[in-house]
Design a protein around this motif. Structure first.
Motif, PDB file in Angstrom:
ATOM      1  N   VAL A  49       0.856  -1.187   0.000  1.00  0.00           N
ATOM      2  CA  VAL A  49       0.000   0.000   0.000  1.00  0.00           C
ATOM      3  C   VAL A  49       0.890   1.233   0.000  1.00  0.00           C
ATOM      4  O   VAL A  49       2.020   1.207   0.506  1.00  0.00           O
ATOM      5  N   ILE A  50       0.367   2.321  -0.603  1.00  0.00           N
ATOM      6  CA  ILE A  50       1.110   3.572  -0.690  1.00  0.00           C
ATOM      7  C   ILE A  50       0.185   4.724  -0.343  1.00  0.00           C
ATOM      8  O   ILE A  50      -1.003   4.704  -0.695  1.00  0.00           O
ATOM      9  N   SER A  51       0.712   5.715   0.341  1.00  0.00           N
ATOM     10  CA  SER A  51      -0.090   6.867   0.733  1.00  0.00           C
ATOM     11  C   SER A  51      -0.408   7.752  -0.471  1.00  0.00           C
ATOM     12  O   SER A  51       0.183   7.601  -1.544  1.00  0.00           O
ATOM     13  N   TRP A  52      -1.323   8.694  -0.277  1.00  0.00           N
ATOM     14  CA  TRP A  52      -1.754   9.545  -1.392  1.00  0.00           C
ATOM     15  C   TRP A  52      -0.601  10.324  -1.979  1.00  0.00           C
ATOM     16  O   TRP A  52      -0.551  10.577  -3.180  1.00  0.00           O
ATOM     17  N   SER A  53       0.357  10.698  -1.164  1.00  0.00           N
ATOM     18  CA  SER A  53       1.488  11.496  -1.640  1.00  0.00           C
ATOM     19  C   SER A  53       2.608  10.634  -2.205  1.00  0.00           C
ATOM     20  O   SER A  53       3.513  11.143  -2.877  1.00  0.00           O
ATOM     21  N   GLY A  54       2.573   9.344  -1.889  1.00  0.00           N
ATOM     22  CA  GLY A  54       3.676   8.463  -2.270  1.00  0.00           C
ATOM     23  C   GLY A  54       4.795   8.420  -1.252  1.00  0.00           C
ATOM     24  O   GLY A  54       5.758   7.670  -1.414  1.00  0.00           O
ATOM     25  N   GLY A  55       4.653   9.188  -0.188  1.00  0.00           N
ATOM     26  CA  GLY A  55       5.728   9.287   0.780  1.00  0.00           C
ATOM     27  C   GLY A  55       5.809   8.151   1.769  1.00  0.00           C
ATOM     28  O   GLY A  55       6.843   7.947   2.416  1.00  0.00           O
TER      29      GLY A  55
END
Length: 123
Positions: A49-55
């Motif tokens: 899984v990845i956050s909305w920002s990609g961070g």
């Protein structure tokens, strides 16, 4: 809203594939995005899984160090780079989207799903 996966196929053990998930119908830059997989006769399981920002990213132990999740919000596209593939990675791979900043492993939390793409690792 629609998610469409691509990039699956047949690969030999030790090989690599890159999956893509194209999002349309809404802007997914406010969504966490995940990859799940389902092998024959098994339940759908979390992969990454990845956050909305990609961070921020999080991986299942079974893929950690071999798979890399990334996203390009300008293209509304999610990716999964899969290296050092093993026969046990054989499954249908699904992308999913969850509104908000929290990263979830549970498939029940996700709002949207793609139709899946088959990955087969075999010699």
């Amino acid at each position: 809203a629609q998610l469409v996966e691509s990039g699956g196929g047949l690969v030999q053990p030790g090989g690599s594939l890159r999956l893509s998930c194209a999002a349309s119908g809404r802007t997914f830059s406010s969504y966490a995005m995940g990859w799940f997989r389902q092998a024959p006769g098994k339940e759908r399981e979390f992969a990454a899984v990845i956050s909305w920002s990609g961070g921020n990213t999080y991986y299942a132990d079974s893929v950690k160090g071999r798979f890399t999740i990334s996203r390009d919000n300008a293209k509304n596209t999610l990716y999964l780079q899969m290296n050092s593939l093993k026969p046990e990675d054989t499954a249908v791979y699904y992308c999913a989207a969850k509104y908000g900043s929290v990263l979830y492993e549970s498939r029940d939390e996700y709002d949207y799903w793609g139709q899946g793409t088959q990955v087969t690792v075999s010699s």
